[in-house]
Scaffold this active site. Structure first.
Site, PDB file in Angstrom:
ATOM      1  CG  ASP A  96      -2.251   0.745   0.923  1.00  0.00           C
ATOM      2  OD1 ASP A  96      -2.202   1.960   0.648  1.00  0.00           O
ATOM      3  OD2 ASP A  96      -3.324   0.115   0.953  1.00  0.00           O
ATOM      4  CG  HIS A 147     -15.136  -0.306  -4.937  1.00  0.00           C
ATOM      5  ND1 HIS A 147     -16.133  -0.367  -3.990  1.00  0.00           N
ATOM      6  CD2 HIS A 147     -14.017   0.074  -4.264  1.00  0.00           C
ATOM      7  CE1 HIS A 147     -15.631  -0.037  -2.803  1.00  0.00           C
ATOM      8  NE2 HIS A 147     -14.353   0.234  -2.949  1.00  0.00           N
TER       9      HIS A 147
HETATM   10  C1  LIG Z   1     -10.808   1.193  -0.335  1.00  0.00           C
HETATM   11  S1  LIG Z   1      -9.251   0.923   0.333  1.00  0.00           S
HETATM   12  C2  LIG Z   1      -9.190  -0.836   0.461  1.00  0.00           C
HETATM   13  C3  LIG Z   1      -8.271  -1.305   1.500  1.00  0.00           C
HETATM   14  C4  LIG Z   1      -8.209  -2.813   1.763  1.00  0.00           C
HETATM   15  N1  LIG Z   1      -7.895  -3.569   0.600  1.00  0.00           N
HETATM   16  C5  LIG Z   1      -9.468  -3.325   2.416  1.00  0.00           C
HETATM   17  O1  LIG Z   1     -10.173  -4.132   1.852  1.00  0.00           O
HETATM   18  O2  LIG Z   1      -9.759  -2.892   3.535  1.00  0.00           O
HETATM   19  C6  LIG Z   1      -8.166   1.282  -1.031  1.00  0.00           C
HETATM   20  C7  LIG Z   1      -6.711   1.158  -0.701  1.00  0.00           C
HETATM   21  O3  LIG Z   1      -5.934   1.418  -1.876  1.00  0.00           O
HETATM   22  C8  LIG Z   1      -4.760   2.095  -1.479  1.00  0.00           C
HETATM   23  N2  LIG Z   1      -4.145   2.787  -2.642  1.00  0.00           N
HETATM   24  C9  LIG Z   1      -4.661   3.817  -3.346  1.00  0.00           C
HETATM   25  N3  LIG Z   1      -3.832   4.176  -4.341  1.00  0.00           N
HETATM   26  C10 LIG Z   1      -2.770   3.340  -4.268  1.00  0.00           C
HETATM   27  C11 LIG Z   1      -1.598   3.185  -5.052  1.00  0.00           C
HETATM   28  N4  LIG Z   1      -1.366   3.954  -6.115  1.00  0.00           N
HETATM   29  N5  LIG Z   1      -0.750   2.203  -4.727  1.00  0.00           N
HETATM   30  C12 LIG Z   1      -0.993   1.391  -3.667  1.00  0.00           C
HETATM   31  N6  LIG Z   1      -2.095   1.492  -2.881  1.00  0.00           N
HETATM   32  C13 LIG Z   1      -2.976   2.452  -3.183  1.00  0.00           C
HETATM   33  C14 LIG Z   1      -5.254   3.041  -0.433  1.00  0.00           C
HETATM   34  O4  LIG Z   1      -4.231   3.539   0.368  1.00  0.00           O
HETATM   35  C15 LIG Z   1      -6.248   2.161   0.324  1.00  0.00           C
HETATM   36  O5  LIG Z   1      -5.619   1.489   1.381  1.00  0.00           O
END
Ligand SMILES: C[S@@+](CC[C@H](N)C(=O)[O-])C[C@H]1O[C@@H](n2cnc3c(N)ncnc32)[C@H](O)[C@@H]1O
Length: 576
Positions: free
Chosen positions: A428, A474
């Site tokens: 992440d 999503h």
């Molecule tokens: C909606 S959350 C889902 C978190 C986790 N998978 C869960 O089910 O609880 C989206 C995640 O994507 C991560 N994220 C967003 N852009 C990212 C990137 N470019 N590279 C890695 N992670 C990213 C965010 O930090 C966040 O933790």
């Protein structure tokens, strides 16, 4: 339309009885597979009658033949009769005839058992009795609901009464399940234990009751009041925002009560404002007044808020991040029609962003932590718990998992706890590193690690068995989802599995209305935040196909009690 036709889920197939109708008016004597819809229950009931008929004829013929033998003084040995009787009973045993009689009886009773048992090869059929919940239960309930509401469309008062009777009998079943499982009966009393997780049969009845009572409310209100009350609900957010900002649930004492004057002093607001906020909340069962109305105390709901800091974080995120964004969704749609850019969203307009929400959070650790805590709250709900993935796959041959966009590690910890042979890398944004490290229990630290990685860049962990994205796709328009999949390609070994845990939007009207409303609500929330979306089954397959022809789409798995589905593909290069 035939009521039985409504009761069966759409799209599946079931064996056809010879001579049954193909639904287009012609008779299909030769076909052996048949549309499940419209035929399953009819076929089942006709099958039961057929068995009774044959059993009766065989026994009848035997009695007649026996009496004729006696009348004509023909001789026949006792063992011949015994042999013939045995053959007849093998084909049509008395046990089978009893089973058919009872099932028919059940189907005729007003509270018929409409759950469907799937064929069990080991049993050589089904038991036919008992409470048996199948994955088809929800669609069947949905058909019942649709059948009921379609008839109600004809404004027949007796149908409304039948809906109320249905609610009464489901309520009895629900309370019986609660009692049987040692759960407390529902109450607003703050001292009543909460049933945060129910057994599966309780969850299903809960959904059914929510569906039926919502239907009853809508019908009883009529279109004008129904609409009026829905639009008025926006003031709930004023109330929730005040409750969150003043941290009211934490200020009201866990035991006993507090006067409005004292409460106002503690939250630095006027007594009048605090009273008005609290009294609106009370109409929603949040808090209660005691001592003749002069003092505020907890209800079951406000006590739950006081004890659930992560839920408060989610409320804060909704009120302070999403609510302003909601007002700008339509302007964003007008400004950037058909855009595939995540920063062309209501959120970006409302908060003056030129980047994706997640890029903004990199520089704002407090807001990032609140986003992550909101995810922790979601993941703490039984139907969204990350451990469901453990039941969706066979993990025997899996030793290395990469949880891409794994946030503070809820899924990684759930997997490592249940699967002792598996090591998991959480990937992440670097801003989440400390939070993730704190959430990994020391006993799992040798198998769960966090690595900062931008998931649009080439995947650094090569040859893992399982790459997982939960609640990631999503957040992104299609164009970016294709990038997410293509960033994996160079790391994938043949047979590696790529799994997306996300909602699958049901086809309109194919599941409970309130359940469909939840998923479609998420769809609009994703539009609001990221100009993104929830997807239907066909959208998922198309994404994998378009990303790379070497992804072999495996389909969508579901686990009873889990809201998210598991959309999976394996990597199958042609030289395998
Ligand atoms: C909606 S959350 C889902 C978190 C986790 N998978 C869960 O089910 O609880 C989206 C995640 O994507 C991560 N994220 C967003 N852009 C990212 C990137 N470019 N590279 C890695 N992670 C990213 C965010 O930090 C966040 O933790």
């Amino acid at each position: 339309m035939n009521l039985l036709a409504w009761l069966a889920p759409k799209g599946d197939v079931y064996n056809l009885l010879p001579g049954d109708n193909d639904g287009k008016g012609s008779s299909t004597q030769t076909s052996t597979r048949y549309s499940f819809r419209g035929s399953f229950l009819k076929t089942a009931l006709v099958g039961l009658l057929d068995e009774l008929r044959h059993g009766f004829y065989v026994l009848h013929d035997q009695v007649i033949a026996y009496s004729e033998t006696l009348g004509s003084r023909q001789t026949r040995s006792q063992s011949d009769w015994a042999e013939q009787g045995k053959r007849a009973l093998q084909e049509h045993s008395l046990g089978h005839i009893r089973h058919c009689t009872d099932l028919l009886r059940q189907s005729l009773m007003c509270n018929a058992d409409l759950t469907i048992e799937l064929k069990n090869e080991e049993l050589g059929g089904v038991t036919g009795f008992g409470t048996h919940i199948t994955e088809y239960y929800t669609p069947v309930l949905c058909k019942i609901r649709m059948a009921t509401s379609q008839v109600i469309d004809a404004v027949d008062v007796s149908q409304l009464e039948r809906l109320a009777q249905d609610i009464a009998s489901r309520t009895q079943e629900f309370t019986a399940v609660l009692r049987r499982n040692g759960c407390a009966l529902p109450s607003h009393d703050p001292d009543t234990p909460r049933n945060d997780t129910l057994p599966l049969e309780g969850t299903i009845l809960q959904s059914t009751l929510m569906e039926l009572t919502t239907e009853l409310q809508a019908l009883v209100q009529g279109p004008r009041l129904h609409m009026h009350n829905q639009i008025l609900a926006h003031v709930n957010l004023v109330n929730f925002h005040a409750i969150y900002s003043f941290r009211l649930p934490g200020v009201v004492p866990a035991e006993g009560s507090i006067s409005y004057a004292e409460l106002a002093g503690k939250v630095q607001a006027s007594e009048d404002v605090v009273r008005r906020i609290a009294r609106y909340a009370i109409t929603k069962h949040i808090f209660r007044e005691v001592d003749g109305g002069g003092r505020l105390a907890h209800s079951a709901t406000s006590k739950m808020l006081a004890e659930s800091p992560m839920m408060m974080e989610w409320i804060g995120m909704v009120c302070e991040e999403m609510w302003p964004a909601a007002t700008q969704v339509v302007p964003a749609l007008v400004k950037w029609p058909r855009s595939q850019e995540p920063q062309h969203s209501g959120f970006a307009l409302a908060h003056g962003l030129e980047t994706h929400v997640f890029d903004m959070l990199v520089d704002q650790p407090e807001r990032a932590a609140r986003f992550a805590n909101a995810m922790v709250y979601f993941n703490s709900n039984a139907d969204l718990a990350p451990h469901h993935i453990c039941d969706a796959f066979d993990w025997e041959s899996v030793s290395q998992v990469v949880d891409i966009g794994g946030s503070a590690g809820s899924t990684a910890v759930a997997l490592a706890t249940r699967l002792p042979q598996v090591s998991i890398v959480i990937q992440d944004q670097a801003v989440l590193e400390d939070q993730a490290r704190r959430s990994i229990p020391p006993e799992l630290a040798d198998r769960v690690s966090f690595v900062a990685h931008d998931f649009f860049q080439d995947q650094p962990v090569r040859d893992a068995d399982f790459y997982h994205f939960r609640w990631i796709f999503h957040d992104w328009p299609d164009r970016y989802c294709l990038k997410l999949l293509r960033a994996l390609v160079r790391a994938l070994k043949p047979g590696a599995r790529v799994v997306v845990s996300d909602y699958v939007v049901p086809e309109s009207g194919t599941t409970l209305r309130y359940k469909e409303g939840l998923v479609r609500g998420f769809d609009l929330a994703m539009m609001e935040l990221f100009n993104a979306r929830e997807r239907e089954q066909r959208d998922w397959q198309r994404l994998f196909d378009e990303a790379d022809s070497r992804f072999r789409f495996e389909g969508i798995r579901t686990v009873p009690g889990a809201d998210l589905a598991f959309i999976s593909a394996t990597w199958q290069p042609s030289d395998m």
